[in-house]
Structures are given as C-alpha cells and as structure tokens.
Design an enzyme around this catalytic site. Structure first.
Site, PDB file in Angstrom:
ATOM      1  N   GLN A 113       1.018  -9.614  -5.596  1.00  0.00           N
ATOM      2  CA  GLN A 113       0.493 -11.265  -5.988  1.00  0.00           C
ATOM      3  C   GLN A 113       1.296 -11.992  -6.916  1.00  0.00           C
ATOM      4  OE1 GLN A 113      -1.862 -12.458  -4.069  1.00  0.00           O
ATOM      5  NE2 GLN A 113      -2.548 -10.722  -3.132  1.00  0.00           N
TER       6      GLN A 113
ATOM      7  N   THR B 159       1.019  -1.095  -0.070  1.00  0.00           N
ATOM      8  CA  THR B 159      -0.144   0.091   0.131  1.00  0.00           C
ATOM      9  C   THR B 159       0.759   1.317   0.138  1.00  0.00           C
ATOM     10  OG1 THR B 159      -1.757  -1.179   1.106  1.00  0.00           O
ATOM     11  CG2 THR B 159      -1.839   1.304   1.318  1.00  0.00           C
TER      12      THR B 159
ATOM     13  N   CYS C 265      -9.118  -7.116   1.106  1.00  0.00           N
ATOM     14  CA  CYS C 265      -9.314  -5.865   1.388  1.00  0.00           C
ATOM     15  C   CYS C 265     -10.535  -5.170   0.597  1.00  0.00           C
ATOM     16  CB  CYS C 265      -7.935  -5.217   0.360  1.00  0.00           C
ATOM     17  SG  CYS C 265      -6.335  -5.603   0.574  1.00  0.00           S
TER      18      CYS C 265
ATOM     19  N   SER D   6       4.923  -6.641  -1.045  1.00  0.00           N
ATOM     20  CA  SER D   6       4.686  -6.830   0.355  1.00  0.00           C
ATOM     21  C   SER D   6       5.298  -8.240   0.741  1.00  0.00           C
ATOM     22  CB  SER D   6       3.133  -6.779   0.912  1.00  0.00           C
ATOM     23  OG  SER D   6       2.780  -5.653   1.245  1.00  0.00           O
ATOM     24  N   ALA D   7       6.177  -8.293   2.019  1.00  0.00           N
ATOM     25  CA  ALA D   7       6.365  -9.546   2.510  1.00  0.00           C
ATOM     26  C   ALA D   7       5.430 -10.456   3.000  1.00  0.00           C
ATOM     27  CB  ALA D   7       7.792  -9.064   3.547  1.00  0.00           C
ATOM     28  N   HIS D   8       4.285 -10.065   3.302  1.00  0.00           N
ATOM     29  CA  HIS D   8       3.431 -10.983   4.177  1.00  0.00           C
ATOM     30  C   HIS D   8       2.818 -11.824   3.164  1.00  0.00           C
ATOM     31  CE1 HIS D   8      -0.490  -8.770   3.536  1.00  0.00           C
ATOM     32  NE2 HIS D   8       0.319  -7.820   3.449  1.00  0.00           N
TER      33      HIS D   8
HETATM   34  N1  PMP Z   1      -1.636  -4.920  -3.717  1.00  0.00           N
HETATM   35  C1  PMP Z   1      -2.126  -6.138  -3.934  1.00  0.00           C
HETATM   36  C2  PMP Z   1      -2.200  -6.756  -5.511  1.00  0.00           C
HETATM   37  C3  PMP Z   1      -2.415  -7.108  -2.881  1.00  0.00           C
HETATM   38  O1  PMP Z   1      -2.833  -8.011  -2.895  1.00  0.00           O
HETATM   39  C4  PMP Z   1      -2.339  -6.244  -1.683  1.00  0.00           C
HETATM   40  C5  PMP Z   1      -2.909  -7.026  -0.293  1.00  0.00           C
HETATM   41  N2  PMP Z   1      -3.939  -7.612  -0.316  1.00  0.00           N
HETATM   42  C6  PMP Z   1      -1.892  -5.018  -1.627  1.00  0.00           C
HETATM   43  C7  PMP Z   1      -1.529  -4.337  -2.609  1.00  0.00           C
HETATM   44  C8  PMP Z   1      -1.687  -4.253  -0.077  1.00  0.00           C
HETATM   45  O2  PMP Z   1      -0.668  -4.687   0.457  1.00  0.00           O
HETATM   46  P1  PMP Z   1      -0.430  -4.421   2.155  1.00  0.00           P
HETATM   47  O3  PMP Z   1      -1.834  -4.644   2.635  1.00  0.00           O
HETATM   48  O4  PMP Z   1       0.693  -5.347   2.730  1.00  0.00           O
HETATM   49  O5  PMP Z   1      -0.067  -3.138   1.921  1.00  0.00           O
END
Ligand code: PMP
Length: 378
Positions: free
Chosen positions: A179, A70, A321, A197-199
């Site tokens: 993704q 994000t 999200c 994102s690492a998670h």
């Molecule tokens: N971009 C994509 C394609 C995502 O799948 C996600 C997480 N659902 C995000 C952005 C946002 O990632 P984060 O919540 O770790 O900031």
C-alpha cells in the site's frame, strides 16, 4: 461511476495495457528456452528487471517475481522461518498487518513458531520500546507493514530497522510495502525483505515481487525447473513482468505532487463529514492521504456500501480482503469495537478528480441522511 476503492485494486492504465498486448504478441518464446525466441524473451525479462532495479537502486538478483503480495508474503515469512528455525522460532508482527500476514503467522504457529504482536501508540505508530523489549536472541523475523491497508497509517521503516538491528543484528526485517508503493517513497534499503503487488499501481492482477536483499537467505517454498528464478521457478510471465516494470516506472513519477493533490481531496472529504456527529474520522498524523477510513456509527457500513452501489459509487467497508469483518486495524488504534465494526474505507488516487470528489460528497450526504433515520440499519 465514482471509483473510490483504489487501495483494493486499480484499473490497468492504457500505457501498461499496451505493454501487455505488445509483449504478448511479439515475445512468444519461453525466457528459459535456448533458441533465438527464448533469448529475445530473456533479454526483455532482463531489461524489465533492470529498470525496476535502477529505480530502487537495488540489484536485479534481489527481485523475485511473484503472483502478487500474498505470494511474496508467504515466501518471505515461511522462507525465513524455514531457513532460520535452528537459530530461533520467534517472529514479531504488528497489529496493523494485512490479513495475509496473520494467515501465514497462524500457519507458522501451527508448526511450532511463536508469534508476538508489537503494540502501537494511539496514533498507530509502532511502540518502539515495546518492539525493543520483544526482540530476543531467538527472534528470527520482524514483519511490519509500511502502510496499513485499512487506515493508511505509515510506519518509519528506517527507524524500525535501526531498532531491530541494534537489538539483534541477525533478525530479518520484512515489510509489506503493497500500500506504500506508488503513494509514498519506498526505500528497499530500509528492509531485508519486502512484498508488493502490481494491481495497486495500475498494473495487472497476478504479478508482483518480493524484494530479497542479497544479504539474507530464505528457503524456497516452491520447487520446479527454469533457470530464471530459483525462488520462483517455472516459465516467467513475461507480459505481466514487463507490465509490472512499466507500472512501477509510471507510479514513481511526481510522487510528491500527486500526494499533495490527493491530500487536498482527502481534506475536502473530511471537512464535508465534520458536520455529522456520528461519523468518526479514523485518521492520525501518520495516515497517508490516499486512504481515508471513517466509522459511521449510526448506519451499518455494508448497508451504506450497498446504498452507494446504486449510485455507482464504489468503496470498501474495511479492506477487500476482510470485507464484513471487524476492522482489526481500527481496533488496534482506537480500541473501540463499535467503531471498528462500522468502518468504511474511501481510497483515493492521483487520478481521482475534484469533480468526482464533489459528486461523492453530495451523494454520500444524501444516502447517509436517508439511512440514518431508519433504525434497522444500525
Ligand atoms: N498486503 C497488502 C498491504 C494489501 O493491501 C494486499 C491487497 N489487498 C495484499 C497484501 C495482497 O495482495 P494480493 O491480493 O495482490 O496478493
């Protein structure tokens, strides 16, 4: 428990957890400090960054650590808009972006930028002719997701880059690769900017990075102190950064083999659902196997999700999200509101086992059979 929500987030792997624990205990210095403990930390920061850079054949200076995708998306889109607004105020995004991209676009629109949405074909692939038509002299940025988080549709970034640069060499190309990472190969040389994102790859929550090619200029959206990163100042979260580096290294091993295995699991689930006429499979030739989107036309997805919860089976309606909303990605591909309102996302990983999938198929069938007969759940 059967966890099939790996695209929402992944658990931290043991190896990565060890790294967090070790670095937290053993590297107490601020990497910005001048003393020996600071130097020890800054050396680790440098080697963790070097490892990431080597994996992707990029420069260490092109890696900007963020709190996740994000923040990286914010830095990329707002930073580009601020740096290049004198050249133009036109931005193009696809109809298959993550909600964070649309939220940033809404903000940019509110301060005078113009946003265009490029069409896709019936398989979810970006309409190259439409992209060509939409790129103008004042187009400063195109942002197109590498893999859509709801349907797993993967875009050919290299081809898209060629189209963009042929139409306007100054247009910056950003891709949200969150993704795609750890699921399919990612080549940062196909883009100017990229977010992750690492998670999503068995790393911790709260860390990610923005890839920023040394050829592009963006304006910082954060100000502060600290010598390590001018776009994201402050004390670097060293345990998280070392963990990110470790998670990336693990995620890049045996990519193809892992994908082939997940494909078998995906096909097994799809085959088990084919007997249900009211379950539609939202999968095209561009969907990656780790994300399987379906529409259950005769049961509300939230009802199904909560019923599965009772069996400790965990998946998402569309994305974590955008839970509870219409799936705009399914809408963009199938143009069918009911189909887009009834989606469930089953997200698989290479750590998913065949036994888990077999159990899931059995539980899913029982839950669905019991719910579809009840009128009130439609
Ligand atoms: N971009 C994509 C394609 C995502 O799948 C996600 C997480 N659902 C995000 C952005 C946002 O990632 P984060 O919540 O770790 O900031």
């Amino acid at each position: 428990m059967i966890y099939l929500d790996y695209s929402a987030t992944t658990p931290v792997s043991y190896e990565v957890f060890d790294t967090i624990s070790k670095v937290t205990k053993e590297f107490i210095g601020n990497a910005n400090s001048l003393h020996a403990l600071g130097l020890k930390s800054s050396n680790l920061l440098e080697s963790a960054t070097k490892q990431i850079a080597e994996i992707f054949n990029i420069n260490t200076s092109e890696i900007v650590y963020t709190s996740g995708a994000t923040e990286a998306n914010n830095m990329a889109l707002i930073g580009t808009a601020m740096a290049h607004h004198k050249k133009g105020k036109h931005i193009i995004v696809s109809k298959l972006e993550h909600p964070s991209i649309y939220a940033i676009c809404d903000y940019l629109k509110s301060i005078g930028f113009e946003i265009s949405y490029v069409n896709n074909d019936a398989d979810g692939l970006i309409d190259f002719d439409d992209l060509k038509r939409k790129i103008r002299d004042d187009t400063i940025l195109v942002s197109i997701c590498a893999v859509n988080s709801e349907t797993g549709i993967r875009q050919p970034l290299k081809i898209i880059r060629q189209i963009i640069k042929k139409e306007n060499v100054a247009t910056i190309f950003h891709s949200d690769v969150t993704q795609a990472m750890g699921k399919v190969p990612v080549n940062f040389h196909d883009v100017d900017l990229a977010s992750m994102s690492a998670h999503k790859i068995f790393g911790p929550k709260g860390i990610g990075f923005l890839y920023k090619s040394s050829m592009v200029k963006i304006t910082p959206i954060k100000y502060g102190s600290g010598k390590t990163n001018e776009l994201n100042p402050g004390t670097p979260p060293l345990p998280l950064i070392a963990a990110l580096s470790k998670a990336i290294r693990i995620s890049q091993t045996d990519l193809e083999k892992r994908e082939r295995f997940v494909n078998l699991l995906n096909e097994k689930i799809v085959a088990s659902l084919e007997k249900y006429p009211n379950i539609l499979i939202n999968k095209t030739k561009y969907s990656i196997p780790q994300i399987l989107n379906i529409s259950i036309m005769d049961v509300m997805p939230e009802v199904m999700l909560h019923a599965l919860d009772k069996y400790e089976v965990y998946l998402s309606t569309n994305t974590a999200c955008a839970s509870g909303e219409v799936s705009h990605s399914v809408m963009a591909i199938y143009n069918d509101l009911k189909r887009a309102k009834h989606t469930l996302r089953i997200s698989l990983s290479y750590v998913t086992t065949t036994e888990e999938v077999n159990k899931f198929i059995k539980i899913f069938g029982e839950v669905y059979d019991s719910l579809k007969s009840k009128k009130e759940v439609i």
